[in-house]
Write an enzyme that holds these catalytic residues in place. Sequence first.
Site, PDB file in Angstrom:
ATOM      1  N   ASP A 114       0.855  -1.194   0.000  1.00  0.00           N
ATOM      2  CA  ASP A 114       0.000   0.000   0.000  1.00  0.00           C
ATOM      3  C   ASP A 114       0.892   1.245   0.000  1.00  0.00           C
ATOM      4  O   ASP A 114       0.878   2.016   0.954  1.00  0.00           O
ATOM      5  CB  ASP A 114      -0.939  -0.014   1.226  1.00  0.00           C
ATOM      6  CG  ASP A 114      -0.185  -0.161   2.555  1.00  0.00           C
ATOM      7  OD1 ASP A 114       0.999  -0.595   2.547  1.00  0.00           O
ATOM      8  OD2 ASP A 114      -0.759   0.166   3.616  1.00  0.00           O
ATOM      9  N   HIS A 129       9.521  -0.178   9.265  1.00  0.00           N
ATOM     10  CA  HIS A 129       8.581  -1.311   9.325  1.00  0.00           C
ATOM     11  C   HIS A 129       8.711  -2.228   8.095  1.00  0.00           C
ATOM     12  O   HIS A 129       9.037  -3.404   8.208  1.00  0.00           O
ATOM     13  CB  HIS A 129       7.139  -0.804   9.377  1.00  0.00           C
ATOM     14  CG  HIS A 129       6.819   0.099  10.521  1.00  0.00           C
ATOM     15  ND1 HIS A 129       6.662  -0.368  11.811  1.00  0.00           N
ATOM     16  CD2 HIS A 129       6.592   1.434  10.578  1.00  0.00           C
ATOM     17  CE1 HIS A 129       6.350   0.653  12.600  1.00  0.00           C
ATOM     18  NE2 HIS A 129       6.299   1.747  11.884  1.00  0.00           N
TER      19      HIS A 129
HETATM   20  O1  LIG Z   1       1.173   5.817  13.512  1.00  0.00           O
HETATM   21  C1  LIG Z   1       0.810   5.165  12.537  1.00  0.00           C
HETATM   22  N1  LIG Z   1      -0.479   5.040  12.215  1.00  0.00           N
HETATM   23  C2  LIG Z   1      -0.890   4.350  11.127  1.00  0.00           C
HETATM   24  N2  LIG Z   1      -0.060   3.713  10.308  1.00  0.00           N
HETATM   25  C3  LIG Z   1       1.233   3.791  10.573  1.00  0.00           C
HETATM   26  C4  LIG Z   1       1.724   4.505  11.657  1.00  0.00           C
HETATM   27  N3  LIG Z   1       3.039   4.416  11.645  1.00  0.00           N
HETATM   28  C5  LIG Z   1       3.360   3.659  10.594  1.00  0.00           C
HETATM   29  N4  LIG Z   1       2.268   3.281   9.938  1.00  0.00           N
HETATM   30  C6  LIG Z   1       2.190   2.426   8.748  1.00  0.00           C
HETATM   31  O2  LIG Z   1       1.588   1.210   9.159  1.00  0.00           O
HETATM   32  C7  LIG Z   1       2.540   0.130   9.106  1.00  0.00           C
HETATM   33  C8  LIG Z   1       3.055  -0.191  10.488  1.00  0.00           C
HETATM   34  O3  LIG Z   1       2.037  -0.322  11.376  1.00  0.00           O
HETATM   35  C9  LIG Z   1       3.624   0.607   8.194  1.00  0.00           C
HETATM   36  O4  LIG Z   1       3.353   0.131   6.890  1.00  0.00           O
HETATM   37  C10 LIG Z   1       3.565   2.111   8.245  1.00  0.00           C
HETATM   38  O5  LIG Z   1       3.760   2.702   6.995  1.00  0.00           O
END
Ligand SMILES: O=c1[nH]cnc2c1ncn2[C@@H]1O[C@H](CO)[C@@H](O)[C@H]1O
Length: 320
Positions: free
Chosen positions: A12, A244
């Site tokens: 995504d 991540h």
């Molecule tokens: O704080 C957040 N809220 C929502 N999505 C996030 C946040 N930080 C990173 N990601 C996204 O969600 C995945 C890891 O959970 C990663 O793909 C990152 O891009």
Amino acid sequence: MAGPKKMIIDTDPGIDDAMAIFVALNSPEVTVIGLTTIYGNVYTTLATRNALHLLEVAGRSDIPVAEGSHVTITQGTKLRIADFVHGTDGLGNQNFPPPKGKPIKQSAAEFLVEQANLYPGEVSVVALGPLTNIALAIQLDSNFTKNVGEIVILGGAFSVNGNVNPAAEANIFGDPDAADIVFTSGANILAVGINVTHQVVMTDGDRDKLAKASGKFAEYLCKILEVYFSYHREAYCTKGVYLHDPTALLAAVHPSLLTYTEGAVRVQTNGITRGLTLFDNKQKRFGEVTEWSGKPSVKVAVTVDAPKIVKLVMDRLMFS
Ligand SMILES: O=c1[nH]cnc2c1ncn2[C@@H]1O[C@H](CO)[C@@H](O)[C@H]1O
């Protein structure tokens, strides 16, 4: 000797997705045989556009992109889109021109099923977003779980708080019903949760090094990274960003850089803990039948060699 590992990245994009895709394309240990797209950091239509765009940036338009689901496995349309992490275009608000390429006619689920059938036991699926496409593939073909070599999931928060709320990590929260289908499917699964990825940080200093490198991936990423860095400064007070997606990707390339434990994982699908991933560590033999009893074991990452992962990411992004 076996050749490079065949890999499908379900993605995504997303700034850390872009990093992971570039790392994969610069990893001789793997051959990327396709990208499949999903909502999460952006809506699915934009994810497809970004996937095609990133492949064009890399000069790899030969790699097929299959568009995935626009709704959750339960047909839910109220999606949580993390554009506040990645920018409204998913790629750091850069207004890149639209890609020239088009997705293939097959859906993501159809493509996943076809490729797993074509190369039984050989395909690694690296799932970087909500697990809708993977669950659809499982529902489409009862042999998919046996045919797929492995599914490496970036998702879950095992024994730590989530990043959407204290219960849930973003990818699992995106489609908890799909995640529960995948975790209990019997496929060969490795889950890399934020309990692990929060240990893998690209620092401001690493970003400066990237800015001095002349490779095309480094040059491109330096344009889009600021949104991701500023989000981390505000949300986490860190001087750097969590890697991540690249960590999950490298878990598929070099599994020995992580340790893991094994047991059943269930996902909470409703209530205030919707999206919670709960691992049965098997330390107690429960007297009663539980919702975990008889469910297949999956691998859940516990530790990671963070310095080595960061070094690999940097090397593969700087020299391209
Ligand atoms: O704080 C957040 N809220 C929502 N999505 C996030 C946040 N930080 C990173 N990601 C996204 O969600 C995945 C890891 O959970 C990663 O793909 C990152 O891009």
